[in-house]
Design a protein around this motif. Structure first.
Motif, short mmCIF file in Angstrom:
data_model
loop_
_atom_site.label_atom_id
_atom_site.label_comp_id
_atom_site.label_asym_id
_atom_site.label_seq_id
_atom_site.Cartn_x
_atom_site.Cartn_y
_atom_site.Cartn_z
N PRO A 37 0.76 -1.21 -0.08
CA PRO A 37 0.05 -0.16 0.04
C PRO A 37 0.89 1.27 0.00
N GLU A 38 2.00 1.28 0.61
CA GLU A 38 2.84 2.34 0.84
C GLU A 38 3.36 2.92 -0.59
N ASN A 39 3.34 2.08 -1.53
CA ASN A 39 3.89 2.25 -2.89
C ASN A 39 2.96 3.45 -3.42
N ILE A 40 1.79 3.75 -3.27
CA ILE A 40 1.03 4.38 -3.70
C ILE A 40 1.09 5.86 -3.21
N HIS A 41 1.58 6.05 -1.92
CA HIS A 41 1.79 7.40 -1.26
C HIS A 41 2.55 8.16 -2.10
N GLY A 42 2.05 9.34 -2.19
CA GLY A 42 2.79 10.59 -2.92
C GLY A 42 2.80 10.40 -4.47
N LEU A 43 2.05 9.43 -4.91
CA LEU A 43 1.78 9.35 -6.62
C LEU A 43 0.88 10.35 -7.06
N GLN A 44 1.08 10.63 -8.41
CA GLN A 44 0.09 11.43 -8.90
C GLN A 44 -0.34 10.78 -10.42
N GLY A 45 -1.40 10.93 -10.75
CA GLY A 45 -1.80 10.20 -12.14
C GLY A 45 -2.88 9.28 -11.87
N LEU A 46 -2.98 8.34 -12.81
CA LEU A 46 -4.00 7.15 -12.78
C LEU A 46 -3.33 6.05 -12.18
N VAL A 47 -4.13 5.25 -11.34
CA VAL A 47 -3.82 4.03 -10.43
C VAL A 47 -4.73 2.99 -10.78
N HIS B 95 -5.11 -9.06 -3.00
CA HIS B 95 -4.02 -8.51 -2.37
C HIS B 95 -4.00 -8.94 -1.00
N LYS B 96 -2.82 -9.03 -0.37
CA LYS B 96 -2.76 -9.40 1.05
C LYS B 96 -3.01 -8.47 2.08
N ASN B 97 -3.20 -7.22 1.38
CA ASN B 97 -3.57 -6.09 2.47
C ASN B 97 -4.56 -5.24 1.96
N VAL B 98 -5.74 -5.79 1.56
CA VAL B 98 -6.64 -5.19 0.56
C VAL B 98 -6.88 -4.00 1.10
N THR B 99 -7.64 -4.01 2.22
CA THR B 99 -8.04 -2.74 3.27
C THR B 99 -7.15 -1.64 2.80
N GLU C 17 -7.56 1.97 0.87
CA GLU C 17 -7.18 3.15 1.64
C GLU C 17 -6.28 4.24 0.97
N SER C 18 -5.17 3.38 0.88
CA SER C 18 -3.96 4.48 -0.03
C SER C 18 -4.42 5.06 -1.29
N ALA C 19 -4.98 4.09 -1.98
CA ALA C 19 -5.55 4.60 -3.18
C ALA C 19 -6.49 5.71 -3.13
N THR C 20 -7.59 5.66 -2.60
CA THR C 20 -8.47 6.69 -2.34
C THR C 20 -7.84 8.02 -1.81
N ALA C 21 -6.71 7.98 -0.96
CA ALA C 21 -6.16 9.26 -0.78
C ALA C 21 -5.41 10.02 -1.86
N LEU C 22 -5.35 9.50 -3.15
CA LEU C 22 -4.87 10.08 -4.25
C LEU C 22 -5.92 10.99 -4.63
N LEU C 23 -7.23 11.00 -4.59
CA LEU C 23 -8.14 11.90 -4.94
C LEU C 23 -7.89 13.23 -4.57
N GLY D 285 -6.01 12.82 -8.48
CA GLY D 285 -5.95 11.53 -9.10
C GLY D 285 -7.30 10.60 -9.49
N ARG D 286 -7.03 9.60 -10.23
CA ARG D 286 -8.10 8.83 -10.53
C ARG D 286 -7.78 7.26 -10.22
N ILE D 287 -8.87 6.36 -9.99
CA ILE D 287 -8.54 4.98 -9.49
C ILE D 287 -9.38 4.16 -10.35
N ARG D 288 -8.87 3.05 -10.86
CA ARG D 288 -9.49 1.97 -11.53
C ARG D 288 -9.38 0.37 -10.86
N ILE D 289 -10.13 -0.09 -10.50
CA ILE D 289 -10.05 -1.07 -9.56
C ILE D 289 -10.95 -2.39 -10.20
N TRP D 290 -10.34 -3.26 -10.58
CA TRP D 290 -11.01 -4.68 -11.08
C TRP D 290 -10.73 -5.63 -10.30
#
Length: 560
Positions: free
Chosen positions: A157-167, A175-179, A183-189, A193-198
């Motif tokens: 999850p920490e990999n997303i912190h501070g990123l900009q763009g589309l995730v 994922h081992k740590n789904v929650t 949570e980390s992805a939604t912080a990009l908003l 940022g925008r998030i695509r989850i499938w």
């Protein structure tokens, strides 16, 4: 056999003739590529993302969502900023999926960017840890002349912190740590940022399913939506026809039906799994507890699987005949394998046994405990429809010819008698409250229960996660481990039986996985210093052996 989890609801396979016509039928001279590279549901998934901050797809297996996302992401990264170009960050549950996604991007880039993109490259990405420090990890990317790039990261999850763009978050439920990933992805908003989850589902209680329900309920606002794409949706949109196109074969309604029914029937009695993976209906359990990549890594090579399948006539034979046959099998099959496995090894052994008398398999799993405390299962014993006396004969021969061992056996139900006799013969382990450990003999008589699974199956699963176990490469053993699911948070085998992959007439119920958990229990509760001197069992007379090798039994020495 182990204590079963509550029985999941069951229903028959989908009837082909009852399916809607748009799934079953094909127009004459159908061209699968007439509508373009993407099928209708893939295009729908891409189109819905245009005005959303959060786009979610709950999908059936192999419906082509990752492929479609790679195509649109290649176009996005290749575009200039004033044409809505942007960086794309991809996260999957395994490194292999990241490489697959980047591979798609690399191929599309050759067409979309026409030489204005780099080849796939590895680079160092700074991974932020929880304590504020960082570490350098490998990532994969494709860079474009636009200045943007598509990068595949690990699932931390920490990999997303501070990123900009589309995730992109692929197979979020795995994922081992789904929650924390969500949570980390939604912080990009916050920064646009925008998030695509499938993902396919992994049970009703998996955080991905809860996330889907929250989005549907409007808890993430109007700029978050969910689309549902099932296997049948993909079939209706030409999935089979495209499969035929790639294979160079001509699709027909008859071949389409055969293909469709083969996919459905491949799940056997696992109706809940079929509905979840194909029809996007999450099951009551939380999904497989041991990811495929862990299992693949734990089975590095083919090793002996000593398997005996007795027919119904064998238990009715005189006891002396049965003993003679088993003595011959022990001397000619078991002991040579054991001798090879024990050669040059002076450490201790841990042995686990899941007992079954009818329908299921008894599995005996001996493991060498190496210097670095790995569990190395050099061979496996599987017995089907074996009389209890012969299971005793084989188990005791194994234990008498091992050095420095601890044994844990399933003493639940019908296994209680064999484990009691084994404890009488070799000495049973007794819990010492004052010392806080087991003392006495090396035999643990284990009564399986939900509480026991909650404590010990998780420890067994940790061996796979940490890479501290090796098993024979065997399809049935792998299937046993895939059967372990989280039921109300407890990893155990649900009451769903599976056909044996080697013999469709036989049934398995996670037997090899339960034996593995018992083996690990023995390894962690070793009663030290108990040694049986190694000796060979003399084979029965040759004429006796020839008499016993008639109808009524089958012996298979692994290489599966």
């Amino acid at each position: 056999m182990g204590i079963p989890a509550p029985l999941a609801d069951t229903e028959r396979l989908v009837d082909w003739d009852e399916l809607p016509k748009h799934i079953r039928e094909m127009p004459a001279d159908f061209n699968p590529l007439a509508v373009g590279v993407l099928m209708a549901h893939q295009s729908q998934w891409i189109t819905m993302q245009q005005d959303l901050d959060i786009a979610v797809c709950e999908k059936g297996r192999r419906t082509g969502i990752t492929f479609a996302q790679a195509l649109t992401d290649t176009i996005t990264a290749a575009s200039a900023k004033d044409a809505n170009g942007d960086n794309v960050w991809y996260m999957a549950d395994t490194r292999e999926k990241g490489l697959e996604f980047i591979g798609y991007v690399g191929k599309f880039a050759q067409i979309v960017a026409r030489g204005q993109a780099t080849m796939i490259e590895q680079h160092i990405f700074v991974d932020q840890l929880e304590d504020g420090t960082s570490r350098n990890i490998q990532a994969f990317r494709v860079r474009f002349a636009s200045g943007f790039r598509v990068t595949a990261l690990s699932s931390r999850p920490e990999n997303i912190h501070g990123l900009q763009g589309l995730v992109n978050i692929d197979e979020a439920a795995l994922h081992k740590n789904v929650t924390h990933v969500l949570e980390s992805a939604t912080a990009l908003l916050i920064w646009g940022g925008r998030i695509r989850i499938w993902s396919s589902h992994r049970g009703k209680k998996n955080p991905f399913n809860q996330f889907v329900q929250d989005v549907r309920a409007g808890r993430y606002g109007k700029r978050a939506k969910v689309i549902k794409i099932s296997f049948d949706d993909a079939v209706a949109n030409g999935l089979f026809e495209r499969v035929c196109f790639m294979r160079g074969t001509k699709p027909t309604e008859a071949s389409k039906r055969e293909w469709y029914e083969a996919i459905r029937s491949a799940y056997g009695p696992r109706k809940a799994a079929m509905r979840e993976e194909l029809d996007v209906i999450p099951r009551d359990g939380d999904g497989s507890a041991i990811p495929s990549v862990w299992l693949d890594q734990s089975m590095p090579e083919v090793r002996p699987v000593l398997r005996i399948v007795f027919n119904d006539d064998f238990p009715k034979r005189p006891e002396s005949e049965r003993e003679t046959w088993c003595a011959t099998w022990i001397a000619t099959t078991l002991l040579p394998v054991l001798e090879e496995a024990a050669e040059g090894f002076d450490g201790r052994w841990a042995v686990g046994m899941d007992f079954a008398r009818h329908r299921h398999f008894s599995v005996i799993k001996p493991a060498r405990i190496t210097q670095d405390l790995r569990r190395d299962v050099a061979f496996l014993i599987e017995l089907a429809n074996a009389p209890t006396r012969q299971q005793e004969q084989i188990l005791w021969a194994l234990l008498e010819n091992l050095k420095n061992w601890t044994f844990a056996g399933d003493a639940s139900g019908p296994g209680q008698t064999l484990m009691e006799y084994t404890g009488d013969k070799f000495g049973r382990a007794v819990w010492d409250e004052e010392l806080g450990c087991y003392t006495g003999g090396p035999v643990h008589e284990v009564t399986l229960s939900r509480a026991w699974y909650g404590l010990w199956m998780g420890k067994y699963i940790s061996l796979f996660e940490d890479g501290f176990i090796t098993l024979p490469r065997d399809a049935s053993l792998e299937d046993d481990h895939r059967a372990v699911e989280f039921i109300d948070g407890i990893p155990m085998v649900p009451k769903i039986e599976r056909k044996d992959l080697k013999d469709a007439e036989l049934i398995r119920h996670g037997d090899g996985a339960v034996a593995g958990a018992l083996m690990n229990f023995a390894a962690l509760n070793h009663v030290g210093g108990y040694v049986y001197e190694y000796h060979r069992v003399q084979p029965a007379a040759q004429h006796d052996r020839e008499i016993q090798l008639g109808a009524g039994w089958r012996s298979q020495k692994g290489i599966w």
